[in-house]
Scaffold this motif. Structure first.
Motif, PDB file in Angstrom:
ATOM      1  N   ALA A  11       0.822  -1.208   0.000  1.00 52.48           N
ATOM      2  CA  ALA A  11       0.000   0.000   0.000  1.00 52.48           C
ATOM      3  C   ALA A  11       0.855   1.257   0.000  1.00 52.48           C
ATOM      4  CB  ALA A  11      -0.928   0.001   1.206  1.00 52.48           C
ATOM      5  N   PHE A  12       2.092   1.173   0.487  1.00 52.87           N
ATOM      6  CA  PHE A  12       2.953   2.357   0.522  1.00 52.87           C
ATOM      7  C   PHE A  12       3.270   2.865  -0.879  1.00 52.87           C
ATOM      8  CE2 PHE A  12       5.790  -1.254   0.412  1.00 52.87           C
ATOM      9  CZ  PHE A  12       6.722  -0.884  -0.534  1.00 52.87           C
ATOM     10  N   VAL A  13       3.157   2.023  -1.880  1.00 50.46           N
ATOM     11  CA  VAL A  13       3.421   2.462  -3.242  1.00 50.46           C
ATOM     12  C   VAL A  13       2.371   3.467  -3.676  1.00 50.46           C
ATOM     13  CG1 VAL A  13       3.597   1.707  -5.634  1.00 50.46           C
ATOM     14  CG2 VAL A  13       4.586   0.318  -3.816  1.00 50.46           C
ATOM     15  N   ALA A  14       1.139   3.253  -3.290  1.00 54.38           N
ATOM     16  CA  ALA A  14       0.063   4.173  -3.641  1.00 54.38           C
ATOM     17  C   ALA A  14       0.210   5.496  -2.917  1.00 54.38           C
ATOM     18  CB  ALA A  14      -1.282   3.553  -3.314  1.00 54.38           C
ATOM     19  N   GLU A  15       0.854   5.499  -1.756  1.00 55.55           N
ATOM     20  CA  GLU A  15       1.032   6.716  -0.983  1.00 55.55           C
ATOM     21  C   GLU A  15       2.284   7.486  -1.393  1.00 55.55           C
ATOM     22  OE1 GLU A  15       1.023   5.602   3.049  1.00 55.55           O
ATOM     23  OE2 GLU A  15      -0.995   4.780   3.017  1.00 55.55           O
ATOM     24  N   ALA A  16       3.051   6.978  -2.335  1.00 57.66           N
ATOM     25  CA  ALA A  16       4.307   7.625  -2.713  1.00 57.66           C
ATOM     26  C   ALA A  16       4.074   8.983  -3.349  1.00 57.66           C
ATOM     27  CB  ALA A  16       5.095   6.733  -3.668  1.00 57.66           C
ATOM     28  N   ASP A  17       2.915   9.196  -3.963  1.00 62.78           N
ATOM     29  CA  ASP A  17       2.626  10.489  -4.582  1.00 62.78           C
ATOM     30  C   ASP A  17       2.516  11.592  -3.543  1.00 62.78           C
ATOM     31  OD1 ASP A  17       2.493   8.943  -6.786  1.00 62.78           O
ATOM     32  OD2 ASP A  17       0.323   9.113  -7.051  1.00 62.78           O
ATOM     33  N   ARG A  18       2.021  11.253  -2.389  1.00 61.91           N
ATOM     34  CA  ARG A  18       1.763  12.266  -1.368  1.00 61.91           C
ATOM     35  C   ARG A  18       2.940  12.482  -0.438  1.00 61.91           C
ATOM     36  NH1 ARG A  18      -3.708   9.426   0.377  1.00 61.91           N
ATOM     37  NH2 ARG A  18      -2.204   7.760   0.338  1.00 61.91           N
ATOM     38  N   PHE A  19       3.969  11.674  -0.524  1.00 59.86           N
ATOM     39  CA  PHE A  19       5.086  11.755   0.418  1.00 59.86           C
ATOM     40  C   PHE A  19       5.957  12.963   0.113  1.00 59.86           C
ATOM     41  CE2 PHE A  19       9.427  10.682   1.696  1.00 59.86           C
ATOM     42  CZ  PHE A  19       9.220  10.493   3.043  1.00 59.86           C
ATOM     43  N   ARG A  20       6.251  13.743   1.126  1.00 60.65           N
ATOM     44  CA  ARG A  20       7.153  14.887   1.010  1.00 60.65           C
ATOM     45  C   ARG A  20       8.315  14.679   1.969  1.00 60.65           C
ATOM     46  NH1 ARG A  20       6.461  18.442  -3.110  1.00 60.65           N
ATOM     47  NH2 ARG A  20       4.314  19.045  -3.339  1.00 60.65           N
ATOM     48  N   SER A  21       9.503  14.852   1.460  1.00 57.74           N
ATOM     49  CA  SER A  21      10.680  14.699   2.293  1.00 57.74           C
ATOM     50  C   SER A  21      11.069  16.040   2.894  1.00 57.74           C
ATOM     51  CB  SER A  21      11.837  14.151   1.458  1.00 57.74           C
ATOM     52  OG  SER A  21      12.999  14.103   2.240  1.00 57.74           O
ATOM     53  N   ASN A  22      11.559  16.012   4.112  1.00 55.79           N
ATOM     54  CA  ASN A  22      12.050  17.228   4.733  1.00 55.79           C
ATOM     55  C   ASN A  22      13.578  17.324   4.637  1.00 55.79           C
ATOM     56  OD1 ASN A  22      12.703  15.225   6.469  1.00 55.79           O
ATOM     57  ND2 ASN A  22      11.829  16.163   8.302  1.00 55.79           N
ATOM     58  N   VAL A  23      14.175  16.423   3.885  1.00 57.00           N
ATOM     59  CA  VAL A  23      15.626  16.427   3.704  1.00 57.00           C
ATOM     60  C   VAL A  23      15.932  17.093   2.371  1.00 57.00           C
ATOM     61  CG1 VAL A  23      17.688  15.004   3.489  1.00 57.00           C
ATOM     62  CG2 VAL A  23      15.835  14.308   5.017  1.00 57.00           C
ATOM     63  N   THR A  24      16.740  18.129   2.408  1.00 54.24           N
ATOM     64  CA  THR A  24      17.096  18.815   1.167  1.00 54.24           C
ATOM     65  C   THR A  24      18.365  18.198   0.608  1.00 54.24           C
ATOM     66  OG1 THR A  24      18.347  20.464   2.388  1.00 54.24           O
ATOM     67  CG2 THR A  24      16.051  20.980   1.899  1.00 54.24           C
ATOM     68  N   PRO A  25      18.438  18.038  -0.691  1.00 53.19           N
ATOM     69  CA  PRO A  25      19.656  17.479  -1.291  1.00 53.19           C
ATOM     70  C   PRO A  25      20.807  18.479  -1.178  1.00 53.19           C
ATOM     71  CG  PRO A  25      18.132  18.150  -2.982  1.00 53.19           C
ATOM     72  CD  PRO A  25      17.418  18.320  -1.684  1.00 53.19           C
ATOM     73  N   PRO A  26      22.011  17.990  -1.180  1.00 54.42           N
ATOM     74  CA  PRO A  26      23.154  18.916  -1.093  1.00 54.42           C
ATOM     75  C   PRO A  26      23.252  19.762  -2.354  1.00 54.42           C
ATOM     76  CG  PRO A  26      23.914  16.691  -1.517  1.00 54.42           C
ATOM     77  CD  PRO A  26      22.433  16.609  -1.259  1.00 54.42           C
ATOM     78  N   PRO A  27      23.813  20.960  -2.247  1.00 56.67           N
ATOM     79  CA  PRO A  27      23.940  21.803  -3.441  1.00 56.67           C
ATOM     80  C   PRO A  27      24.915  21.177  -4.438  1.00 56.67           C
ATOM     81  CG  PRO A  27      25.109  22.772  -1.591  1.00 56.67           C
ATOM     82  CD  PRO A  27      24.367  21.592  -1.061  1.00 56.67           C
ATOM     83  N   ARG A  28      24.670  21.458  -5.716  1.00 58.67           N
ATOM     84  CA  ARG A  28      25.530  20.904  -6.767  1.00 58.67           C
ATOM     85  C   ARG A  28      26.883  21.593  -6.750  1.00 58.67           C
ATOM     86  NH1 ARG A  28      22.284  19.506 -12.102  1.00 58.67           N
ATOM     87  NH2 ARG A  28      24.402  18.989 -12.621  1.00 58.67           N
ATOM     88  N   GLU A  29      27.912  20.815  -6.998  1.00 62.12           N
ATOM     89  CA  GLU A  29      29.252  21.387  -7.054  1.00 62.12           C
ATOM     90  C   GLU A  29      29.418  22.161  -8.350  1.00 62.12           C
ATOM     91  OE1 GLU A  29      32.437  18.696  -6.441  1.00 62.12           O
ATOM     92  OE2 GLU A  29      31.430  17.641  -4.816  1.00 62.12           O
ATOM     93  N   ARG A  30      30.127  23.258  -8.279  1.00 61.71           N
ATOM     94  CA  ARG A  30      30.398  24.050  -9.472  1.00 61.71           C
ATOM     95  C   ARG A  30      31.551  23.405 -10.236  1.00 61.71           C
ATOM     96  NH1 ARG A  30      27.912  28.854 -10.084  1.00 61.71           N
ATOM     97  NH2 ARG A  30      29.594  29.510 -11.446  1.00 61.71           N
ATOM     98  N   LEU A  31      31.447  23.436 -11.546  1.00 61.50           N
ATOM     99  CA  LEU A  31      32.504  22.862 -12.373  1.00 61.50           C
ATOM    100  C   LEU A  31      33.713  23.777 -12.378  1.00 61.50           C
ATOM    101  CD1 LEU A  31      30.458  21.628 -15.454  1.00 61.50           C
ATOM    102  CD2 LEU A  31      31.366  20.270 -13.594  1.00 61.50           C
ATOM    103  N   SER A  32      34.883  23.166 -12.359  1.00 61.87           N
ATOM    104  CA  SER A  32      36.106  23.953 -12.464  1.00 61.87           C
ATOM    105  C   SER A  32      36.280  24.381 -13.926  1.00 61.87           C
ATOM    106  CB  SER A  32      37.304  23.129 -11.993  1.00 61.87           C
ATOM    107  OG  SER A  32      37.548  22.069 -12.890  1.00 61.87           O
ATOM    108  N   PRO A  33      37.073  25.411 -14.165  1.00 61.77           N
ATOM    109  CA  PRO A  33      37.279  25.848 -15.558  1.00 61.77           C
ATOM    110  C   PRO A  33      37.858  24.737 -16.449  1.00 61.77           C
ATOM    111  CG  PRO A  33      38.012  27.538 -14.042  1.00 61.77           C
ATOM    112  CD  PRO A  33      37.671  26.348 -13.208  1.00 61.77           C
ATOM    113  N   SER A  34      38.712  23.900 -15.903  1.00 65.15           N
ATOM    114  CA  SER A  34      39.268  22.819 -16.727  1.00 65.15           C
ATOM    115  C   SER A  34      38.198  21.796 -17.085  1.00 65.15           C
ATOM    116  CB  SER A  34      40.431  22.140 -16.008  1.00 65.15           C
ATOM    117  OG  SER A  34      39.985  21.528 -14.815  1.00 65.15           O
TER     118      SER A  34
END
Length: 79
Positions: A11-34
């Motif tokens: 049944a948890f599969v049906a509830e996956a649409d409503r699930f909200r995480s309170n964990v934010t993903p880490p920010p993306r690393e910036r590419l170096s010039p090289s």
């Protein structure tokens, strides 16, 4: 045929649409010039290869025209 009246075990599969995480993903690393230069060079190389193959392959895709000069055999010319 009878129908089951027991709950669905997944049944948890049906509830996956409503699930909200309170964990934010880490920010993306910036590419170096090289790294940016390397990705640009790879992209330019791929594009140049595609354009080059297109330019070199276009004559092979053109329908060839038969030469309009008629070749006669020597027996026909000797008459």
């Amino acid at each position: 045929m009878f129908s089951r009246r027991e709950p669905v075990p997944f049944a948890f599969v049906a509830e996956a649409d409503r699930f909200r995480s309170n964990v934010t993903p880490p920010p993306r690393e910036r590419l170096s010039p090289s790294q940016m230069a390397a990705r640009s060079l790879v992209g330019l190389t791929v594009v140049a290869g595609l354009v080059g193959s297109l330019l070199l392959g276009m004559p092979a895709l053109q329908p060839s025209k038969a030469p309009e000069t008629s070749q006669q055999s020597e027996a026909a010319q000797g008459r």
